[in-house]
Motif scaffolding. Structure first.
Motif, PDB file in Angstrom:
ATOM      1  N   ILE A 121       0.843  -1.200   0.000  1.00 20.01           N
ATOM      2  CA  ILE A 121       0.000   0.000   0.000  1.00 20.01           C
ATOM      3  C   ILE A 121       0.877   1.248   0.000  1.00 20.01           C
ATOM      4  O   ILE A 121       1.796   1.375   0.825  1.00 20.01           O
ATOM      5  CB  ILE A 121      -0.935   0.012   1.214  1.00 20.01           C
ATOM      6  N   VAL A 122       0.591   2.156  -0.919  1.00 19.22           N
ATOM      7  CA  VAL A 122       1.256   3.463  -0.950  1.00 19.22           C
ATOM      8  C   VAL A 122       0.164   4.507  -0.776  1.00 19.22           C
ATOM      9  O   VAL A 122      -0.741   4.615  -1.610  1.00 19.22           O
ATOM     10  CB  VAL A 122       2.010   3.696  -2.268  1.00 19.22           C
ATOM     11  N   GLN A 123       0.241   5.249   0.325  1.00 17.84           N
ATOM     12  CA  GLN A 123      -0.827   6.193   0.652  1.00 17.84           C
ATOM     13  C   GLN A 123      -0.411   7.636   0.376  1.00 17.84           C
ATOM     14  O   GLN A 123       0.771   7.944   0.230  1.00 17.84           O
ATOM     15  CB  GLN A 123      -1.215   6.039   2.129  1.00 17.84           C
ATOM     16  N   GLN A 124      -1.399   8.496   0.320  1.00 15.83           N
ATOM     17  CA  GLN A 124      -1.130   9.923   0.149  1.00 15.83           C
ATOM     18  C   GLN A 124      -0.406  10.473   1.366  1.00 15.83           C
ATOM     19  O   GLN A 124       0.580  11.193   1.246  1.00 15.83           O
ATOM     20  CB  GLN A 124      -2.454  10.665  -0.057  1.00 15.83           C
ATOM     21  N   ASP A 125      -0.888  10.116   2.543  1.00 12.82           N
ATOM     22  CA  ASP A 125      -0.285  10.602   3.787  1.00 12.82           C
ATOM     23  C   ASP A 125       0.753   9.579   4.236  1.00 12.82           C
ATOM     24  O   ASP A 125       0.444   8.624   4.932  1.00 12.82           O
ATOM     25  CB  ASP A 125      -1.369  10.780   4.854  1.00 12.82           C
ATOM     26  N   VAL A 126       1.988   9.793   3.815  1.00 14.00           N
ATOM     27  CA  VAL A 126       3.061   8.840   4.113  1.00 14.00           C
ATOM     28  C   VAL A 126       3.437   8.930   5.587  1.00 14.00           C
ATOM     29  O   VAL A 126       3.610  10.029   6.119  1.00 14.00           O
ATOM     30  CB  VAL A 126       4.304   9.136   3.242  1.00 14.00           C
TER      31      VAL A 126
END
Length: 628
Positions: A468-473
């Protein structure tokens, strides 16, 4: 009786739903219940049941350290015994030895003096053992409890954390545990020492002079009643203290986490005012508890002095009437401290118990929360995952809402397909993707991976095969190497570097003086948004999962950073089943399939060109984004 009007059934159901009600909450529920039965009696039964259960659990933490505990009690007994023996030696000297011949008396006094020094040395070692090894035992119990609750935190789902404040959770793992272990360490030894000294002093004194004993203990019942009255008030005060300090912890954590937002809006004064309200509430709660503590201490001092005065007056009258002697009076005066000090200790123990037990109630409330997402009893591992994903009539709504976020969604995604999800905010794009790794469980229907219901797959296996790669790292405090290696904890340095190169991160990393050993600060504050995002992508490269989820991974980046990150994402997505939640439609025009989600579900499906040709919702979204 109608089940809706049955208070016992209602109350039991209430407890079952919440798993771990505090006793205060039980009483509040009883007070609010609408029925005609003696609810207070029922609440007391339930209160007693849960208190016994809690105490049984509390005492179970002694089990691994029973040897130290028994030794601690033994030395507590020894310390108490010494305090009882010394006044008897003094009485023997003053009543017998001083009347012997001078040389014999002197020789005996010296011997008794040496004997008392030995007793003092023994008492010294007893107190040392209690303070040293007893505290170590308490620290070990605290260690065990902290590990238990932290491990339990890791098992709880997103649904739980949606309704929690981090500061409140931190309070249960820090200040609460300290008070609990102080109770577990000092509580038993204080009770043992106090009871031995009080009972021992009473037996010795009544054998010396029943009348003076009656005078000495005459005020003790009043002292105990006084303690009981304050005990009830203090319990409420200490519980309120815990609530207030947890609120403050939560507010501090919230402020410090968002300190850059605070400063960017120059809202320091507003934050100070918000904190002042919480701090004022805590101070008021503290003042309330200290008022009762002040009453405790003042009253106790008055009772102790009054006991001394009563014994002095009673002894004086008895001596004047020829019914007593000065030796007995001196002995009784020595014993006043022996039995009044443990009474004070027992009274102080009530405060310690309120602190420790109220903390343990909160601890048990948390430990007893049953994870709503966990492995099924027959959960199976995943073997040779391809990445075929299917949604079969899937519906979902959040626990605190009956409104469906997803309603009867059907979707088949073959292994290796690149699928983009678009739609207005609140359409359920993130929710749909969060269901795949079981961050939430579906409320209806089934999700399958390679034909297997994900609820029948071991959670660790399922999530290990999803990246998973999220906007809010979120980056952890530490080095760049440690943060990338989070994707595969046993990876070598060479594997980490290879993953960073694949994520287009190696070049900027090597520009730092310490390279991969650079400390990035709390949450990666020393890095730009694009750099943080590339590190998160490197983590996923290192993990090498067959299924990917990109949750608006580039929406917060500038154009230059977005281009670099998008290139990294495209490389990462090759050959993997990929879900992309898109905010910027320009990033998904090459997707193999684009799904348009609305509150009605999947409204449109097709390639970029196919959806434009339809002239539907997607075309309008593209027009709004100036994309054709």
């Amino acid at each position: 009786m109608d089940s809706d009007r049955d208070p016992e059934k209602n109350l039991s159901a209430y407890i079952d739903r919440n798993h771990a009600l505090s006793l205060t909450c039980v009483h509040e529920q009883v007070a609010k219940a609408d029925c005609e039965c003696p609810l207070y009696f029922i609440s007391n039964i339930i209160r007693g049941k849960y208190m016994r259960k809690n105490l049984k659990k509390l005492f179970s933490y002694y089990k691994p350290y029973m040897g130290i505990f028994v030794a601690d009690m033994f030395f507590a007994f020894g310390a108490a015994a010494v305090s009882l023996v010394i006044p008897l030696v003094v009485r023997y000297i003053t009543s017998e030895v001083v009347y012997w011949g001078s040389s014999q008396a002197l020789h005996t006094i010296v011997q008794l003096g040496v004997f008392m020094l030995v007793l003092i040395a023994a008492q010294c070692y007893c107190n040392y053992f209690i303070s040293n090894y007893g505290h170590v035992m308490g620290a070990r119990i605290e260690y065990d409890m902290r590990a238990e609750i932290f491990s339990h935190y890791q098992k709880l789902s997103f649904r739980f954390y949606d309704d929690q404040k981090v500061g409140q959770l931190m309070s249960r793992i820090t200040s609460d545990l300290f008070d609990i272990t102080e109770l577990l360490h000092h509580g038993p030894e204080n009770i043992v020492i106090s009871l031995i000294r009080i009972i021992g002093a009473f037996v010795i004194m009544i054998n010396i002079s029943p009348r003076l004993t009656l005078a000495a203990f005459a005020l003790v019942p009043f002292m105990l009643v006084y303690a009981y009255v304050f005990n009830k008030k203090m319990k409420r005060a200490f519980r309120m203290n815990r609530v207030k300090i947890a609120d403050i912890n939560s507010q501090i954590e919230d402020n410090l986490s968002g300190i850059r937002v605070v400063k960017s809006f120059a809202n320091e004064e507003i934050e100070n005012e918000k904190f002042k309200k919480g701090n004022d509430g805590f101070l008021d709660a503290k003042k309330n508890s200290y008022r009762y503590m002040g009453g405790y201490n003042a009253g106790l001092t008055a009772f102790t002095t009054a006991i001394t005065v009563v014994v002095m007056l009673s002894g004086g009258v008895m001596i004047a009437r020829g019914k007593g002697n000065i030796t007995d009076l001196i002995t009784f005066l020595l014993y006043i401290n022996v039995f009044t000090e443990p009474i004070k200790t027992l009274i102080d123990f009530t405060e310690q118990f309120q602190n420790g037990y109220s903390g343990f109630e909160r601890f048990m409330e948390m430990i007893s929360v049953i994870p709503d997402i966990k492995d099924a009893p027959d959960a199976q591992p995943m073997q040779e995952v391809k990445g075929n994903i299917s949604f079969e009539n899937v519906s979902f709504h959040y626990a605190d809402s009956d409104q469906m976020v997803l309603n009867h969604v059907n979707l088949d995604v073959p292994a290796g397909e690149y699928v983009a999800l678009v739609g207005s905010s609140g359409a359920g794009k993130t929710t749909l993707c969060s269901l795949i790794p079981r961050f939430y469980d579906v409320t209806g229907g089934t999700i399958r991976v390679d034909g297997q219901d994900i609820r029948n797959i071991k959670l660790s296996d399922l999530r290990n095969h999803i990246g998973i790669v999220q906007q809010d790292v979120y980056l952890f405090a530490g080095t760049i190497l440690e943060n990338i290696r989070y994707g595969k904890p046993d990876a070598s340095r060479e594997e980490v570097i290879r993953a960073a190169k694949e994520a287009n991160a190696h070049e900027f990393i090597m520009n730092f003086p310490d390279g991969y050993d650079t400390d990035i600060g709390q949450r990666g504050v020393k890095l730009s948004g694009g750099q943080k995002q590339r590190l998160s992508i490197a983590r996923v490269f290192l993990k090498n999962p067959p299924i990917l989820i990109f949750d608006e991974a580039t929406s917060a980046l500038d154009n230059e950073s977005e281009k670099v990150v998008q290139e990294s994402l495209e490389i990462l997505a090759k050959g993997r089943t990929t879900f992309v939640i898109a905010h910027r439609l320009s990033t998904i025009r090459n997707a193999q399939r684009i799904l348009v989600l609305t509150e009605n579900g999947i409204e449109e499906s097709g390639t970029h060109a196919e959806l434009l040709a339809k002239g539907g919702i997607y075309q309008k979204l593209c027009e709004m984004s100036n994309l054709s």
